[in-house]
Design a protein around this motif. Structure first.
Motif, PDB file in Angstrom:
ATOM      1  N   ARG A 191     -66.697  47.121  29.866  1.00 49.94           N
ATOM      2  CA  ARG A 191     -65.388  47.715  30.169  1.00 49.94           C
ATOM      3  C   ARG A 191     -65.371  49.222  29.927  1.00 49.94           C
ATOM      4  N   MET A 192     -66.167  49.682  28.959  1.00 54.39           N
ATOM      5  CA  MET A 192     -66.228  51.122  28.666  1.00 54.39           C
ATOM      6  C   MET A 192     -67.173  51.854  29.607  1.00 54.39           C
ATOM      7  N   GLY A 193     -68.052  51.113  30.281  1.00 56.64           N
ATOM      8  CA  GLY A 193     -69.036  51.727  31.155  1.00 56.64           C
ATOM      9  C   GLY A 193     -70.192  52.345  30.393  1.00 56.64           C
ATOM     10  N   VAL A 194     -70.551  51.709  29.258  1.00 55.83           N
ATOM     11  CA  VAL A 194     -71.665  52.194  28.435  1.00 55.83           C
ATOM     12  C   VAL A 194     -72.601  51.026  28.139  1.00 55.83           C
ATOM     13  N   ALA A 195     -73.716  51.316  27.502  1.00 54.87           N
ATOM     14  CA  ALA A 195     -74.663  50.271  27.111  1.00 54.87           C
ATOM     15  C   ALA A 195     -74.154  49.543  25.865  1.00 54.87           C
ATOM     16  N   GLN A 196     -74.561  48.292  25.717  1.00 54.28           N
ATOM     17  CA  GLN A 196     -74.188  47.511  24.534  1.00 54.28           C
ATOM     18  C   GLN A 196     -74.651  48.203  23.265  1.00 54.28           C
ATOM     19  N   ALA A 197     -75.803  48.854  23.310  1.00 47.53           N
ATOM     20  CA  ALA A 197     -76.317  49.555  22.126  1.00 47.53           C
ATOM     21  C   ALA A 197     -75.373  50.670  21.690  1.00 47.53           C
ATOM     22  N   THR A 198     -74.664  51.265  22.633  1.00 47.74           N
ATOM     23  CA  THR A 198     -73.696  52.311  22.306  1.00 47.74           C
ATOM     24  C   THR A 198     -72.544  51.733  21.489  1.00 47.74           C
TER      25      THR A 198
ATOM     26  N   MET B  65     -62.450  61.272  19.701  1.00 43.21           N
ATOM     27  CA  MET B  65     -61.160  60.634  19.958  1.00 43.21           C
ATOM     28  C   MET B  65     -61.182  59.946  21.324  1.00 43.21           C
ATOM     29  N   ALA B  66     -61.809  60.584  22.299  1.00 38.88           N
ATOM     30  CA  ALA B  66     -61.884  59.992  23.645  1.00 38.88           C
ATOM     31  C   ALA B  66     -62.628  58.662  23.612  1.00 38.88           C
ATOM     32  N   THR B  67     -63.704  58.603  22.850  1.00 37.33           N
ATOM     33  CA  THR B  67     -64.473  57.358  22.741  1.00 37.33           C
ATOM     34  C   THR B  67     -63.644  56.286  22.056  1.00 37.33           C
ATOM     35  N   LEU B  68     -62.937  56.646  20.999  1.00 34.32           N
ATOM     36  CA  LEU B  68     -62.089  55.673  20.308  1.00 34.32           C
ATOM     37  C   LEU B  68     -60.969  55.178  21.217  1.00 34.32           C
ATOM     38  N   ARG B  69     -60.408  56.050  22.025  1.00 34.54           N
ATOM     39  CA  ARG B  69     -59.375  55.623  22.981  1.00 34.54           C
ATOM     40  C   ARG B  69     -59.954  54.651  24.005  1.00 34.54           C
ATOM     41  N   ARG B  70     -61.150  54.947  24.514  1.00 38.74           N
ATOM     42  CA  ARG B  70     -61.793  54.057  25.494  1.00 38.74           C
ATOM     43  C   ARG B  70     -62.089  52.697  24.878  1.00 38.74           C
ATOM     44  N   TYR B  71     -62.555  52.695  23.624  1.00 40.56           N
ATOM     45  CA  TYR B  71     -62.834  51.439  22.927  1.00 40.56           C
ATOM     46  C   TYR B  71     -61.535  50.642  22.783  1.00 40.56           C
ATOM     47  N   ALA B  72     -60.486  51.308  22.299  1.00 35.35           N
ATOM     48  CA  ALA B  72     -59.195  50.639  22.111  1.00 35.35           C
ATOM     49  C   ALA B  72     -58.710  50.037  23.427  1.00 35.35           C
ATOM     50  N   ASP B  73     -58.795  50.801  24.495  1.00 43.38           N
ATOM     51  CA  ASP B  73     -58.373  50.319  25.806  1.00 43.38           C
ATOM     52  C   ASP B  73     -59.206  49.110  26.234  1.00 43.38           C
ATOM     53  N   ALA B  74     -60.511  49.161  25.980  1.00 43.92           N
ATOM     54  CA  ALA B  74     -61.408  48.067  26.374  1.00 43.92           C
ATOM     55  C   ALA B  74     -61.061  46.760  25.676  1.00 43.92           C
ATOM     56  N   VAL B  75     -60.560  46.835  24.440  1.00 40.37           N
ATOM     57  CA  VAL B  75     -60.213  45.611  23.703  1.00 40.37           C
ATOM     58  C   VAL B  75     -58.718  45.296  23.780  1.00 40.37           C
ATOM     59  N   GLY B  76     -58.008  46.023  24.664  1.00 43.81           N
ATOM     60  CA  GLY B  76     -56.589  45.737  24.882  1.00 43.81           C
ATOM     61  C   GLY B  76     -55.677  46.262  23.802  1.00 43.81           C
TER      62      GLY B  76
ATOM     63  N   GLU C 145     -61.878  47.952  11.424  1.00 44.04           N
ATOM     64  CA  GLU C 145     -60.761  47.760  12.351  1.00 44.04           C
ATOM     65  C   GLU C 145     -61.253  47.634  13.793  1.00 44.04           C
ATOM     66  N   LEU C 146     -62.280  48.401  14.154  1.00 44.45           N
ATOM     67  CA  LEU C 146     -62.855  48.274  15.495  1.00 44.45           C
ATOM     68  C   LEU C 146     -63.390  46.856  15.710  1.00 44.45           C
ATOM     69  N   VAL C 147     -64.170  46.383  14.768  1.00 51.06           N
ATOM     70  CA  VAL C 147     -64.759  45.043  14.883  1.00 51.06           C
ATOM     71  C   VAL C 147     -63.663  43.982  14.898  1.00 51.06           C
ATOM     72  N   ARG C 148     -62.649  44.143  14.029  1.00 51.78           N
ATOM     73  CA  ARG C 148     -61.553  43.176  13.976  1.00 51.78           C
ATOM     74  C   ARG C 148     -60.844  43.099  15.323  1.00 51.78           C
ATOM     75  N   ALA C 149     -60.565  44.255  15.931  1.00 53.63           N
ATOM     76  CA  ALA C 149     -59.872  44.273  17.222  1.00 53.63           C
ATOM     77  C   ALA C 149     -60.718  43.611  18.307  1.00 53.63           C
ATOM     78  N   ARG C 150     -62.026  43.878  18.292  1.00 49.40           N
ATOM     79  CA  ARG C 150     -62.918  43.271  19.288  1.00 49.40           C
ATOM     80  C   ARG C 150     -62.948  41.757  19.120  1.00 49.40           C
ATOM     81  N   GLN C 151     -63.075  41.301  17.877  1.00 46.26           N
ATOM     82  CA  GLN C 151     -63.128  39.864  17.630  1.00 46.26           C
ATOM     83  C   GLN C 151     -61.796  39.196  17.968  1.00 46.26           C
TER      84      GLN C 151
END
Length: 118
Positions: free
Chosen positions: A60-67, A84-95, A42-48
């Motif tokens: 957008r998350m303020g982290v390295a691509q490797a992260t 959960m905080a990381t998942l929220r930041r990821y979700a926010d980064a992909v809209g 689901e993470l990959v699907r949302a990003r794509q």
């Protein structure tokens, strides 16, 4: 020096998983991780769907691509389970917004005793 050329064999993930799934130990271990595989897919699907690269999300998350790469491939790795905080930041980064749903487990099928008694 050898003049042999390296000719990699393409990996067919679906075919390989199907073959490995014949092993009961593999099937049990894979099934135990099915929820994690679904979440990571689901993470990959949302990003794509957002037409973003891992580098875009990382910026957008303020982290390295490797992260982001580690986050998207962490199935089964309790060492790198995202917070959960990381998942929220990821979700926010992909809209997106992060939604978590709990659903009842499917009921085990009970044998039909009436049909077998006839």
């Amino acid at each position: 020096m050898s003049r042999d050329r390296f000719n990699p064999v393409p990996l067919d993930i679906d075919k390989t998983r199907k073959r490995w799934s014949r092993d009961p130990a593999f099937a049990k271990a894979y099934d135990a991780l099915s929820d994690e595989f679904a979440a990571l897919a689901e993470l990959v699907r949302a990003r794509q769907q957002a037409d973003m690269t891992q580098a875009d999300v990382a910026e957008r998350m303020g982290v390295a691509q490797a992260t982001v790469a580690r986050l998207e491939s962490s199935a089964g790795s309790r060492k790198h389970a995202p917070s959960m905080a990381t998942l929220r930041r990821y979700a926010d980064a992909v809209g997106c917004v992060l939604l978590i749903t709990l659903a009842p487990k499917p009921a085990a099928k009970k044998p039909n005793l009436r049909s077998s008694a006839r």
